[in-house]
Design a protein around this motif. Structure first.
Motif, PDB file in Angstrom:
ATOM      1  N   ALA A   1      32.330  -0.519  17.257  1.00 34.48           N
ATOM      2  CA  ALA A   1      32.477   0.936  17.333  1.00 34.48           C
ATOM      3  C   ALA A   1      33.948   1.334  17.290  1.00 34.48           C
ATOM      4  O   ALA A   1      34.332   2.244  16.551  1.00 34.48           O
ATOM      5  CB  ALA A   1      31.811   1.469  18.600  1.00 34.48           C
ATOM      6  N   ALA A   2      34.768   0.654  18.069  1.00 34.27           N
ATOM      7  CA  ALA A   2      36.198   0.960  18.097  1.00 34.27           C
ATOM      8  C   ALA A   2      36.817   0.774  16.717  1.00 34.27           C
ATOM      9  O   ALA A   2      37.609   1.603  16.257  1.00 34.27           O
ATOM     10  CB  ALA A   2      36.902   0.092  19.135  1.00 34.27           C
ATOM     11  N   LYS A   3      36.443  -0.297  16.035  1.00 27.13           N
ATOM     12  CA  LYS A   3      36.996  -0.579  14.708  1.00 27.13           C
ATOM     13  C   LYS A   3      36.568   0.483  13.695  1.00 27.13           C
ATOM     14  O   LYS A   3      37.387   0.982  12.925  1.00 27.13           O
ATOM     15  CB  LYS A   3      36.539  -1.961  14.250  1.00 27.13           C
ATOM     16  CG  LYS A   3      37.143  -2.387  12.941  1.00 27.13           C
ATOM     17  CD  LYS A   3      36.758  -3.801  12.578  1.00 27.13           C
ATOM     18  CE  LYS A   3      37.433  -4.221  11.284  1.00 27.13           C
ATOM     19  NZ  LYS A   3      37.137  -5.586  10.911  1.00 27.13           N
ATOM     20  N   VAL A   4      35.290   0.844  13.695  1.00 24.55           N
ATOM     21  CA  VAL A   4      34.769   1.837  12.749  1.00 24.55           C
ATOM     22  C   VAL A   4      35.451   3.193  12.960  1.00 24.55           C
ATOM     23  O   VAL A   4      35.811   3.880  12.012  1.00 24.55           O
ATOM     24  CB  VAL A   4      33.233   1.976  12.888  1.00 24.55           C
ATOM     25  CG1 VAL A   4      32.713   3.189  12.144  1.00 24.55           C
ATOM     26  CG2 VAL A   4      32.544   0.713  12.389  1.00 24.55           C
ATOM     27  N   VAL A   5      35.628   3.575  14.213  1.00 31.53           N
ATOM     28  CA  VAL A   5      36.170   4.888  14.538  1.00 31.53           C
ATOM     29  C   VAL A   5      37.691   4.933  14.402  1.00 31.53           C
ATOM     30  O   VAL A   5      38.260   5.986  14.160  1.00 31.53           O
ATOM     31  CB  VAL A   5      35.725   5.290  15.974  1.00 31.53           C
ATOM     32  CG1 VAL A   5      36.378   6.563  16.435  1.00 31.53           C
ATOM     33  CG2 VAL A   5      34.206   5.431  16.023  1.00 31.53           C
ATOM     34  N   GLY A   6      38.341   3.783  14.533  1.00 30.99           N
ATOM     35  CA  GLY A   6      39.790   3.746  14.412  1.00 30.99           C
ATOM     36  C   GLY A   6      40.515   3.952  15.726  1.00 30.99           C
ATOM     37  O   GLY A   6      41.586   4.568  15.766  1.00 30.99           O
ATOM     38  N   ILE A   7      39.914   3.472  16.815  1.00 29.48           N
ATOM     39  CA  ILE A   7      40.533   3.552  18.133  1.00 29.48           C
ATOM     40  C   ILE A   7      40.617   2.149  18.720  1.00 29.48           C
ATOM     41  O   ILE A   7      40.040   1.213  18.169  1.00 29.48           O
ATOM     42  CB  ILE A   7      39.729   4.475  19.089  1.00 29.48           C
ATOM     43  CG1 ILE A   7      38.292   3.965  19.262  1.00 29.48           C
ATOM     44  CG2 ILE A   7      39.755   5.913  18.591  1.00 29.48           C
ATOM     45  CD1 ILE A   7      37.456   4.724  20.265  1.00 29.48           C
ATOM     46  N   THR A   8      41.309   2.032  19.825  1.00 28.06           N
ATOM     47  CA  THR A   8      41.379   0.728  20.475  1.00 28.06           C
ATOM     48  C   THR A   8      40.152   0.544  21.372  1.00 28.06           C
ATOM     49  O   THR A   8      39.536   1.520  21.810  1.00 28.06           O
ATOM     50  CB  THR A   8      42.649   0.601  21.344  1.00 28.06           C
ATOM     51  OG1 THR A   8      42.570   1.531  22.428  1.00 28.06           O
ATOM     52  CG2 THR A   8      43.907   0.849  20.517  1.00 28.06           C
ATOM     53  N   TYR A   9      39.835  -0.704  21.634  1.00 21.50           N
ATOM     54  CA  TYR A   9      38.729  -0.981  22.540  1.00 21.50           C
ATOM     55  C   TYR A   9      39.040  -0.410  23.925  1.00 21.50           C
ATOM     56  O   TYR A   9      38.149   0.080  24.616  1.00 21.50           O
ATOM     57  CB  TYR A   9      38.453  -2.487  22.635  1.00 21.50           C
ATOM     58  CG  TYR A   9      37.267  -2.778  23.520  1.00 21.50           C
ATOM     59  CD1 TYR A   9      35.967  -2.672  23.032  1.00 21.50           C
ATOM     60  CD2 TYR A   9      37.448  -3.114  24.863  1.00 21.50           C
ATOM     61  CE1 TYR A   9      34.871  -2.897  23.849  1.00 21.50           C
ATOM     62  CE2 TYR A   9      36.358  -3.335  25.688  1.00 21.50           C
ATOM     63  CZ  TYR A   9      35.080  -3.232  25.179  1.00 21.50           C
ATOM     64  OH  TYR A   9      33.996  -3.439  25.996  1.00 21.50           O
TER      65      TYR A   9
END
Length: 148
Positions: free
Chosen positions: A10-18
């Motif tokens: 989810a973090a990768k798809v959205v472009g945020i950090t875990y």
């Protein structure tokens, strides 16, 4: 993916950090709808709808909206728009976020205060045009009328 997305995905798809994702979940900004963390070793599972909401949050933050205001926006949207938040149209102006809903603009940061009406200029044109038809017919019966 029928079983949803892991926090890392989810973090990768959205472009945020875990770390951001984890903070947002722990502070109830957005909780994963498929499976929430329930202790050590458990995994959060995010739905596609969750990914859309996460992306909206990131976009608002990237536009300079403060995290507390983003919380207010999402509280308002969840209460007034319902489950299909992705269908909403938001207008971002400086530190304010306005929901465009039909012919209204609602300041969602201020809990719906400052509702503005949108004037459709095409609607004004249609109203004037509709009034010109009877006027032309009335004047057609008058010998001194000027044709439009």
């Amino acid at each position: 993916m029928s079983d949803g997305f892991s926090g890392t995905q989810a973090a990768k798809v959205v472009g945020i950090t875990y770390r951001q994702l984890d903070y947002w979940a722990r502070t109830d900004l957005i909780r994963p709808s498929l499976s929430d963390a329930s202790g050590s070793g458990s995994r959060r599972r995010y739905s596609y709808k969750d990914l859309l909401e996460l992306r909206v949050i990131k976009t608002l933050l990237d536009a300079g909206i403060k995290l507390e205001s983003v919380r207010e926006v999402f509280n308002y949207l969840r209460e007034h728009v319902g489950s299909d938040i992705a269908s909403a149209h938001l207008v971002i102006n400086g530190s304010s976020v306005v929901l465009a809903r039909g012919d209204e603009l609602i300041d969602v940061v201020n809990q719906g205060q400052g509702v503005l009406n949108v004037l459709s200029l095409a609607g004004v044109k249609d109203e004037v045009d509709a009034q010109l038809v009877p006027l032309a017919l009335d004047e057609a019966g008058d010998s001194t009328a000027v044709a439009l």
